[in-house]
Scaffold this motif. Sequence first.
Motif, PDB file in Angstrom:
ATOM      1  N   MET A   1       0.338  -0.825   0.063  1.00 28.77           N
ATOM      2  CA  MET A   1       0.419   0.160   0.204  1.00 28.77           C
ATOM      3  C   MET A   1       1.152   1.431   0.017  1.00 28.77           C
ATOM      4  O   MET A   1       0.877   2.478  -0.484  1.00 28.77           O
ATOM      5  CB  MET A   1      -1.475  -0.425   1.126  1.00 28.77           C
ATOM      6  CG  MET A   1      -1.664   1.285   1.260  1.00 28.77           C
ATOM      7  SD  MET A   1      -3.249   0.847   0.083  1.00 28.77           S
ATOM      8  CE  MET A   1      -3.599   2.364   0.210  1.00 28.77           C
TER       9      MET A   1
ATOM     10  N   GLU B   1       3.711   1.392  -0.891  1.00 30.47           N
ATOM     11  CA  GLU B   1       4.767   1.351  -2.172  1.00 30.47           C
ATOM     12  C   GLU B   1       3.961   2.393  -3.338  1.00 30.47           C
ATOM     13  O   GLU B   1       4.079   3.039  -4.074  1.00 30.47           O
ATOM     14  CB  GLU B   1       5.214  -0.433  -2.591  1.00 30.47           C
ATOM     15  CG  GLU B   1       6.220  -0.174  -1.730  1.00 30.47           C
ATOM     16  CD  GLU B   1       6.972  -1.500  -2.158  1.00 30.47           C
ATOM     17  OE1 GLU B   1       6.405  -2.630  -3.383  1.00 30.47           O
ATOM     18  OE2 GLU B   1       8.109  -2.193  -1.228  1.00 30.47           O
ATOM     19  N   ASN B   2       2.347   2.081  -3.381  1.00 31.09           N
ATOM     20  CA  ASN B   2       1.824   2.185  -3.979  1.00 31.09           C
ATOM     21  C   ASN B   2       1.288   3.835  -4.459  1.00 31.09           C
ATOM     22  O   ASN B   2       1.296   4.675  -5.214  1.00 31.09           O
ATOM     23  CB  ASN B   2       0.277   1.527  -4.279  1.00 31.09           C
ATOM     24  CG  ASN B   2      -0.363   1.638  -5.375  1.00 31.09           C
ATOM     25  OD1 ASN B   2       0.393   2.106  -6.389  1.00 31.09           O
ATOM     26  ND2 ASN B   2      -1.711   1.265  -5.330  1.00 31.09           N
ATOM     27  N   ASP B   3       0.728   4.620  -3.020  1.00 31.59           N
ATOM     28  CA  ASP B   3       1.227   5.756  -3.175  1.00 31.59           C
ATOM     29  C   ASP B   3       2.272   6.473  -2.815  1.00 31.59           C
ATOM     30  O   ASP B   3       2.502   7.544  -4.172  1.00 31.59           O
ATOM     31  CB  ASP B   3       0.829   5.813  -1.437  1.00 31.59           C
ATOM     32  CG  ASP B   3      -0.727   5.360  -0.918  1.00 31.59           C
ATOM     33  OD1 ASP B   3      -2.162   4.985  -1.584  1.00 31.59           O
ATOM     34  OD2 ASP B   3      -0.869   5.138   0.705  1.00 31.59           O
ATOM     35  N   ASP B   4       3.348   5.658  -3.178  1.00 24.13           N
ATOM     36  CA  ASP B   4       4.758   6.385  -3.761  1.00 24.13           C
ATOM     37  C   ASP B   4       4.880   7.050  -4.194  1.00 24.13           C
ATOM     38  O   ASP B   4       5.396   8.204  -4.628  1.00 24.13           O
ATOM     39  CB  ASP B   4       6.761   5.760  -2.443  1.00 24.13           C
ATOM     40  CG  ASP B   4       5.648   5.914  -0.914  1.00 24.13           C
ATOM     41  OD1 ASP B   4       5.714   7.426  -0.332  1.00 24.13           O
ATOM     42  OD2 ASP B   4       6.321   5.275  -0.783  1.00 24.13           O
ATOM     43  N   LYS B   5       4.862   5.831  -5.198  1.00 26.64           N
ATOM     44  CA  LYS B   5       4.181   5.938  -6.547  1.00 26.64           C
ATOM     45  C   LYS B   5       3.554   6.958  -6.966  1.00 26.64           C
ATOM     46  O   LYS B   5       4.431   7.100  -8.379  1.00 26.64           O
ATOM     47  CB  LYS B   5       4.188   4.341  -7.378  1.00 26.64           C
ATOM     48  CG  LYS B   5       5.947   3.637  -7.326  1.00 26.64           C
ATOM     49  CD  LYS B   5       5.206   1.668  -7.845  1.00 26.64           C
ATOM     50  CE  LYS B   5       6.186   1.016  -7.368  1.00 26.64           C
ATOM     51  NZ  LYS B   5       5.322  -0.544  -8.046  1.00 26.64           N
ATOM     52  N   LEU B   6       2.065   6.543  -6.539  1.00 25.94           N
ATOM     53  CA  LEU B   6       1.675   8.392  -6.899  1.00 25.94           C
ATOM     54  C   LEU B   6       1.958   9.371  -6.722  1.00 25.94           C
ATOM     55  O   LEU B   6       1.995   9.939  -7.819  1.00 25.94           O
ATOM     56  CB  LEU B   6       0.175   7.624  -6.367  1.00 25.94           C
ATOM     57  CG  LEU B   6      -0.571   6.413  -6.855  1.00 25.94           C
ATOM     58  CD1 LEU B   6      -1.990   6.411  -5.725  1.00 25.94           C
ATOM     59  CD2 LEU B   6      -1.375   6.710  -8.546  1.00 25.94           C
TER      60      LEU B   6
ATOM     61  N   ASN C   1       4.830  10.183  -9.280  1.00 20.50           N
ATOM     62  CA  ASN C   1       4.312  10.125 -10.892  1.00 20.50           C
ATOM     63  C   ASN C   1       3.558  11.785 -10.788  1.00 20.50           C
ATOM     64  O   ASN C   1       3.976  12.426 -11.684  1.00 20.50           O
ATOM     65  CB  ASN C   1       3.237   9.443 -11.062  1.00 20.50           C
ATOM     66  CG  ASN C   1       4.047   8.109 -11.501  1.00 20.50           C
ATOM     67  OD1 ASN C   1       5.363   7.947 -11.821  1.00 20.50           O
ATOM     68  ND2 ASN C   1       3.453   6.717 -11.299  1.00 20.50           N
TER      69      ASN C   1
END
Length: 109
Positions: free
Chosen positions: A1, A3-8, A11
Amino acid sequence: MMENDDKLIKNFMLAYKHEIEDNGFSRRVIRRLPQQAKWLSDILSVTCAIICCALFYIFNGFEILCQTISDIVASQTYYLMSDTNFQSLIIATVVLIIIGVQRVCSLKW
């Protein structure tokens, strides 16, 4: 979760990143800084280092340092030895010796 937030977030930041033109501003600011401040800072640093070394020598800093290290080692040794169960230590030593003897005897000469 996470990691996904960090990627968002990464970006999003990359998509809306705006470069500000410097036009040599930073270089002009650095050139206009007074050189006397650096020179004074260097003199002050060297003076403080000399004073610290002199005080260390005058007040027997080496003796105090050695005594402090000796006290720390002695107190840690006492602390470790006070909680040691010597029966368990002897049993563990004997077991290790037996295992070592068995390994040596099982080697093919």
